[in-house]
Design a protein around this motif. Structure first.
Motif, PDB file in Angstrom:
ATOM      1  N   THR A 140       0.832  -1.199   0.000  1.00  0.00           N
ATOM      2  CA  THR A 140       0.000   0.000   0.000  1.00  0.00           C
ATOM      3  C   THR A 140       0.866   1.248   0.000  1.00  0.00           C
ATOM      4  OG1 THR A 140      -1.755  -1.140   1.210  1.00  0.00           O
ATOM      5  CG2 THR A 140      -1.810   1.257   1.212  1.00  0.00           C
ATOM      6  N   GLN A 141       0.612   2.143  -0.957  1.00  0.00           N
ATOM      7  CA  GLN A 141       1.312   3.416  -1.045  1.00  0.00           C
ATOM      8  C   GLN A 141       0.321   4.555  -0.815  1.00  0.00           C
ATOM      9  OE1 GLN A 141       2.949   2.616  -5.020  1.00  0.00           O
ATOM     10  NE2 GLN A 141       5.008   2.470  -4.137  1.00  0.00           N
ATOM     11  N   VAL A 142       0.809   5.685  -0.336  1.00  0.00           N
ATOM     12  CA  VAL A 142      -0.062   6.774   0.101  1.00  0.00           C
ATOM     13  C   VAL A 142      -1.003   7.238  -0.995  1.00  0.00           C
ATOM     14  CG1 VAL A 142      -0.121   9.151   0.954  1.00  0.00           C
ATOM     15  CG2 VAL A 142       1.605   7.566   1.827  1.00  0.00           C
ATOM     16  N   PHE A 143      -0.495   7.395  -2.214  1.00  0.00           N
ATOM     17  CA  PHE A 143      -1.311   7.953  -3.288  1.00  0.00           C
ATOM     18  C   PHE A 143      -1.670   6.913  -4.354  1.00  0.00           C
ATOM     19  CE2 PHE A 143       1.330  11.540  -1.719  1.00  0.00           C
ATOM     20  CZ  PHE A 143       0.306  12.352  -1.238  1.00  0.00           C
ATOM     21  N   GLY A 200      -2.002   4.617  -8.909  1.00  0.00           N
ATOM     22  CA  GLY A 200      -1.664   3.203  -8.948  1.00  0.00           C
ATOM     23  C   GLY A 200      -0.339   2.914  -8.265  1.00  0.00           C
ATOM     24  N   PHE A 201       0.086   1.671  -8.301  1.00  0.00           N
ATOM     25  CA  PHE A 201       1.340   1.270  -7.660  1.00  0.00           C
ATOM     26  C   PHE A 201       2.526   1.698  -8.511  1.00  0.00           C
ATOM     27  CE2 PHE A 201       4.794  -1.804  -6.939  1.00  0.00           C
ATOM     28  CZ  PHE A 201       4.960  -1.628  -5.572  1.00  0.00           C
ATOM     29  N   ILE A 202       3.524   2.323  -7.893  1.00  0.00           N
ATOM     30  CA  ILE A 202       4.759   2.712  -8.582  1.00  0.00           C
ATOM     31  C   ILE A 202       5.882   1.813  -8.096  1.00  0.00           C
ATOM     32  CG2 ILE A 202       6.423   4.543  -9.044  1.00  0.00           C
ATOM     33  CD1 ILE A 202       4.224   6.570  -8.705  1.00  0.00           C
ATOM     34  N   ASN A 203       6.523   1.154  -9.031  1.00  0.00           N
ATOM     35  CA  ASN A 203       7.519   0.125  -8.738  1.00  0.00           C
ATOM     36  C   ASN A 203       8.887   0.708  -8.384  1.00  0.00           C
ATOM     37  OD1 ASN A 203       8.351  -2.759  -8.863  1.00  0.00           O
ATOM     38  ND2 ASN A 203       9.628  -2.030 -10.558  1.00  0.00           N
ATOM     39  N   ASN A 204       9.573   0.037  -7.462  1.00  0.00           N
ATOM     40  CA  ASN A 204      10.997   0.258  -7.194  1.00  0.00           C
ATOM     41  C   ASN A 204      11.360   1.701  -6.866  1.00  0.00           C
ATOM     42  OD1 ASN A 204      13.576  -0.800  -6.803  1.00  0.00           O
ATOM     43  ND2 ASN A 204      14.197  -0.375  -8.910  1.00  0.00           N
ATOM     44  N   LEU A 205      10.631   2.283  -5.954  1.00  0.00           N
ATOM     45  CA  LEU A 205      10.969   3.610  -5.455  1.00  0.00           C
ATOM     46  C   LEU A 205      12.053   3.505  -4.390  1.00  0.00           C
ATOM     47  CD1 LEU A 205       7.365   5.092  -5.126  1.00  0.00           C
ATOM     48  CD2 LEU A 205       9.051   5.598  -6.917  1.00  0.00           C
ATOM     49  N   SER A 206      12.404   4.644  -3.804  1.00  0.00           N
ATOM     50  CA  SER A 206      13.332   4.646  -2.682  1.00  0.00           C
ATOM     51  C   SER A 206      12.828   3.753  -1.559  1.00  0.00           C
ATOM     52  CB  SER A 206      13.495   6.076  -2.152  1.00  0.00           C
ATOM     53  OG  SER A 206      14.165   6.082  -0.906  1.00  0.00           O
ATOM     54  N   VAL A 207      13.755   3.153  -0.838  1.00  0.00           N
ATOM     55  CA  VAL A 207      13.387   2.342   0.320  1.00  0.00           C
ATOM     56  C   VAL A 207      12.601   3.168   1.336  1.00  0.00           C
ATOM     57  CG1 VAL A 207      15.523   2.795   1.585  1.00  0.00           C
ATOM     58  CG2 VAL A 207      14.272   0.646   1.980  1.00  0.00           C
ATOM     59  N   LEU A 208      12.723   4.491   1.289  1.00  0.00           N
ATOM     60  CA  LEU A 208      11.942   5.336   2.186  1.00  0.00           C
ATOM     61  C   LEU A 208      10.450   5.128   1.988  1.00  0.00           C
ATOM     62  CD1 LEU A 208      13.924   8.713   1.997  1.00  0.00           C
ATOM     63  CD2 LEU A 208      13.887   7.067   3.898  1.00  0.00           C
ATOM     64  N   ASP A 209      10.035   4.949   0.742  1.00  0.00           N
ATOM     65  CA  ASP A 209       8.614   4.717   0.459  1.00  0.00           C
ATOM     66  C   ASP A 209       8.137   3.450   1.155  1.00  0.00           C
ATOM     67  OD1 ASP A 209       6.241   5.539  -1.412  1.00  0.00           O
ATOM     68  OD2 ASP A 209       6.462   3.371  -1.696  1.00  0.00           O
TER      69      ASP A 209
END
Length: 206
Positions: free
Chosen positions: A169-172, A177-186
């Motif tokens: 689950t991502q905030v937005f 939709g789901f955004i792949n391979n972001l910073s580990v902070l996400d």
């Protein structure tokens, strides 16, 4: 498994999954610097979608520099911009407040060199994740690596496009939709203490 990687700015999930699943992590410390890589950039999930956070450096293509010798530029207050971007993106996430005090000092202290700053970021992230690994550093640059998985190519944003991490689950995500391979902070802000288990269970068919 021993893996060799470049230290990067708040590593993306592919980088962190490699580290979580390695017995030994070796950081490449003696390579030449190259622009437009994860050495100076990371991506987070902002209100309008994928958002680039880029650290300005003092560097010219004319004179080759070692990564360890490249200095951070403070001509602009990028630290304030990056921290405000994180606040805007993740202040409503489940675990931002839990890690906020650990991360804020990175944006309040001016490191001189980008490599040192990235190592500081890695140390703080490791503490937040409770990631305990044997860390080694290279003493000289070697083009061919023996006895370790050479994943230094992952420093190039175009090199990890085949990596698809499992959705969380991502905030937005209701907007974009789901955004792949972001910073580990996400991952950290959204999954909290479950983040390390998540990294340990990713498919690393990179």
């Amino acid at each position: 498994m021993t893996s060799i990687l470049h230290p990067t700015y708040f590593p993306n999930i592919a980088h962190m999954a490699v580290m979580a699943q390695s017995d030994v992590v070796t950081f490449e410390m003696d390579d030449n610097f190259a622009k437009q890589t994860y050495r100076t950039r990371t991506y987070i999930y902002g209100a309008n979608g994928k958002l680039l956070l880029n650290i300005p450096v003092v560097y010219t293509q004319k004179n080759r520099q070692k990564y360890r010798d490249v200095k951070i530029s403070y001509a602009e207050d990028w630290q304030s911009v990056h921290w405000k971007s994180l606040l805007s993106a993740y202040k409503t996430s489940p675990f931002f407040e839990y890690y906020e005090d650990d991360l804020r000092p990175l944006f309040e202290t001016k490191a001189e060199y980008i490599l040192d700053f990235n190592m500081n970021c890695f140390e703080v992230i490791s503490e937040c994740l409770q990631l305990e690994k044997s860390i080694q550093e290279t003493q000289e640059f070697k083009h061919d690596i023996v006895g370790a998985s050479d994943l230094r190519h992952l420093v190039n944003p175009k090199s990890d496009l085949n990596f698809q991490n499992e959705k969380y689950t991502q905030v937005f995500d209701d907007k974009h939709g789901f955004i792949n391979n972001l910073s580990v902070l996400d991952l950290l802000f959204n999954e909290g203490p479950n983040a390390l288990d998540y990294l340990e269970n990713q498919d690393l068919s990179l």
